[in-house]
Every structure is written in structure tokens, then in C-alpha cells.
Design an enzyme around this catalytic site. Sequence first.
Site, PDB file in Angstrom:
ATOM      1  N   HIS A  34       0.834  -1.210   0.000  1.00  0.00           N
ATOM      2  CA  HIS A  34       0.000   0.000   0.000  1.00  0.00           C
ATOM      3  C   HIS A  34       0.868   1.259   0.000  1.00  0.00           C
ATOM      4  O   HIS A  34       0.470   2.298   0.515  1.00  0.00           O
ATOM      5  CB  HIS A  34      -0.981  -0.002   1.181  1.00  0.00           C
ATOM      6  CG  HIS A  34      -2.050  -1.046   1.018  1.00  0.00           C
ATOM      7  ND1 HIS A  34      -3.184  -0.835   0.275  1.00  0.00           N
ATOM      8  CD2 HIS A  34      -2.118  -2.314   1.461  1.00  0.00           C
ATOM      9  CE1 HIS A  34      -3.925  -1.937   0.284  1.00  0.00           C
ATOM     10  NE2 HIS A  34      -3.303  -2.859   0.986  1.00  0.00           N
ATOM     11  N   ASP A 171       1.868  -3.706  -9.715  1.00  0.00           N
ATOM     12  CA  ASP A 171       1.652  -5.034 -10.298  1.00  0.00           C
ATOM     13  C   ASP A 171       1.966  -5.053 -11.801  1.00  0.00           C
ATOM     14  O   ASP A 171       2.586  -5.982 -12.301  1.00  0.00           O
ATOM     15  CB  ASP A 171       0.202  -5.493 -10.067  1.00  0.00           C
ATOM     16  CG  ASP A 171      -0.147  -5.482  -8.591  1.00  0.00           C
ATOM     17  OD1 ASP A 171       0.779  -5.468  -7.752  1.00  0.00           O
ATOM     18  OD2 ASP A 171      -1.350  -5.473  -8.259  1.00  0.00           O
TER      19      ASP A 171
HETATM   20  C1  GLA Z   1      -2.931  -4.410  -5.051  1.00  0.00           C
HETATM   21  C2  GLA Z   1      -2.772  -3.276  -6.046  1.00  0.00           C
HETATM   22  C3  GLA Z   1      -1.350  -2.710  -6.002  1.00  0.00           C
HETATM   23  C4  GLA Z   1      -0.929  -2.368  -4.570  1.00  0.00           C
HETATM   24  C5  GLA Z   1      -1.233  -3.534  -3.621  1.00  0.00           C
HETATM   25  C6  GLA Z   1      -0.986  -3.176  -2.188  1.00  0.00           C
HETATM   26  O1  GLA Z   1      -2.132  -5.498  -5.437  1.00  0.00           O
HETATM   27  O2  GLA Z   1      -3.048  -3.723  -7.356  1.00  0.00           O
HETATM   28  O3  GLA Z   1      -1.256  -1.600  -6.836  1.00  0.00           O
HETATM   29  O4  GLA Z   1      -1.556  -1.196  -4.141  1.00  0.00           O
HETATM   30  O5  GLA Z   1      -2.572  -3.983  -3.750  1.00  0.00           O
HETATM   31  O6  GLA Z   1       0.356  -2.964  -1.947  1.00  0.00           O
END
Ligand code: GLA
Length: 392
Positions: A34, A171
Site C-alpha cells: 500500500h 503489479d
Molecule cells: C494491489 C494493487 C497494487 C498495490 C497492492 C498493495 O495489489 O493492485 O497496486 O496497491 O494492492 O500494496
Amino acid sequence: MIEKSLREIFEKIYEFPPEIISSAPGRINIIGEHTDYNLGYVLPAAIDMRIYFLASKREDGRVFVRAENFQEEEDFILKDISISQQKKWINYIKGIFWVLEKEGFFLKGVNCLIWGNIPLEAGLSSSAALEVSIINGLDKLFHLHLEPEKKAFLAQKAENDFVGVKCGLMDQFISIFGQKNKALYLDCENLRFDLIPLHLEKENLSFIVYDTRVRRRLSSSQYNQRRQESAEAFAFLEGNGYRNFKEVGLETLEKMRKRMKEVIFKRAKHVISENLRVKKAVEALRVDNFLLLKELLFLSHESLRDDYEVSCPELDLLYETGKEFPGCLGARLTGAGFGGSGIAMVRKPIIAVFKKKLLEMAERKRFPQPEIYEIKVGDGARVYSQAKEDKG
Ligand code: GLA
């Protein structure tokens, strides 16, 4: 092997071989949770589980999709892309076509086949892998010449603005830039990154994934709410002359506490402390100090549980069992939280015993039976055309 059978399936459906084969991996996040949408640091790694996208061009402005995992087919018209209420999976695919059309690219039409071995909604970024495999594939198929960074941005935009999940960039970024046996240390403020070698073999370590089997869809979860709360925390800091969470120390935050809503203070505390932990984790990895990393992984989970409040009892069980287990060098939730998966760094010889212990504990608590497996850190996205390989 996988590609050969997918190619055969494609030919059977569309009567011609695919022009391109693209694939992109899911990820674990070692630490830095996060923090991406808070313009901080993250340290994810690509995993050896991927989504494949095979495609060839059509001339009639239509897109035909075969989703092999679901044994389902869908089609849509490029000039009229709208959200499907019935089939959620198609929206991730439509989103990429939508974003490219919006960017002014003319895509003509596509036949495609999709298959993957990343568990869905397990917090391992199957959706980012799907988006990246498609955007990389279309880039190759239509010679769009998009920069890798731009692909990550557009994939994120598709998810944010079309699917409606306000995810950060981590991601998509790791799915594109990941490298075998390396973690990606990314500063989400300026997108500078460094690939950090993981010498897990030195200590005979492996990453295991602990999939709680608790599924909470990111879009309907509290993820978007956390984004709002941290935006509120950021606005407060900005009002006090700070430009970024990274500029604020924990002591300074503590001094401002009385003037902040408690919940907003807690969210800020997590982001600030997590950024510091990522930096320390990178230093630890550079000198193979796995004991320090262990401490940081556990601390990260505590902060996500207590300050950011995105854990759940099933994920806490991994943390608690890991803490008691001598061969476990750190365990924490990975990804958004609220269910999904956790990761643990475990000494190889004790993986089986650790797994048994986790299963026993989960059963005792009457949790859904978790899925526990070892993963390897794999390569980022790839796309091939006519047997020629190009890095995504
Ligand atoms: C999900 C979101 C990412 C990131 C994570 C928490 O995977 O897609 O962008 O915010 O949560 O770290």
C-alpha cells in the site's frame, strides 16, 4: 510445452496459427504494501506463474476471445466497448482494447486465446498479468511501439478507469520489468528502479505462498477506501508543508498526531514506516542479511494488521505460525490484503513440516483449507512473433 498446446488449441478454434504469443507473470510483493499509490517504495518479484495471450489480426473491427480456463467465449466490437455486468473477466480484456482505442490506435480486430496458471483473486496479480500479456501482445501484433513504462501505465489506466479498481502501478510494473531471481526495488514517485539479486540459495531458502482461499474482490473491497484515507493523510501532510510521505519521519508524525483523526494518523504511520522498511530490506538483501529481512517482514505484517487494517484472521495465522517456527524467516500478507495470499520465506528442508503445521492450525480454527505452495522468482513479460523472441 504450454505454448505448443496453446498454439494447437488456437489453430483448432481459428483455423490459422496465432501471429503472436505473449505471456506475463503474476507477482509476490516481498515488502512495501500500500505504498505504490502513496508514491513510496515497493519490492515485488515476478513469479513462475503466467497468463498467456495468443492472437492474430482480423479486419472487421471485432474481437473474439476464448478463455480456455473457463471454457468460455465472448466477442465484442471495437467501436462499442462497454462493461459487461455478467462476465467480470471479459472487462479486464475489454479494458486494454478500450485504453488503446482511447490513445488513438486503430486495432482492426483480433482473434485471441487466453490461458493462465495464476490462481484468480488470490492476491498474486493475475489481473495485471492478464492486462500486460494483452497490451504487450497487441503492441507486437499492430506495431504500436509503446515504451515498456507506457504499457504499464496504460494497463493500470484500463483497470482504474474501465474496470473501476483504483490499483497502483506496482503489479503492472513488475509484470513487465521482473527478472528471474531478482526483486524490483521501485520508487513509485519517479519510477526509478533497481533489480536486486535474491541469493536465496545461500541460505537454502524458498518463498512459499499461503493462499487463504478467502476471496474479496478488489473492486468491492475496502481497497478504494484505503486509497481515500491515505489521500486524506497526504492532504494533511501537504497542508503542513510536506511534499511526500517519504519526507516525514515517524517522530514528526507523532508530533502532529493530536491534530489528526486517529484513523488517518494510523494510515500515515503505516505508509511512512513501510517506506523505511523497504529501504532497510533492500540494504539487507544487498548483503544477504536474511535475519534482518525476517524482522522487517514480520514488522510489515504487524503494521498492515494494526495501522493499515487490511489483514484478516486467516492471514494473521500465517504470521503467527511463522513467528513461532524456527525455519521460517519472515511471513506477511502480500498484495492488497483482506484475504488473498500471504508469503513466507522458509528454509527448504522444513517446508513440508511448516505446511503441515499451517494446515493443522487452519483446520483447528475452522478456516477454509489454505493452498500452500513453493514459488520461484521468474522472468517478466515476453512476446514472440513468428518464432522470434522479444523481451516485452
Ligand atoms: C494491489 C494493487 C497494487 C498495490 C497492492 C498493495 O495489489 O493492485 O497496486 O496497491 O494492492 O500494496
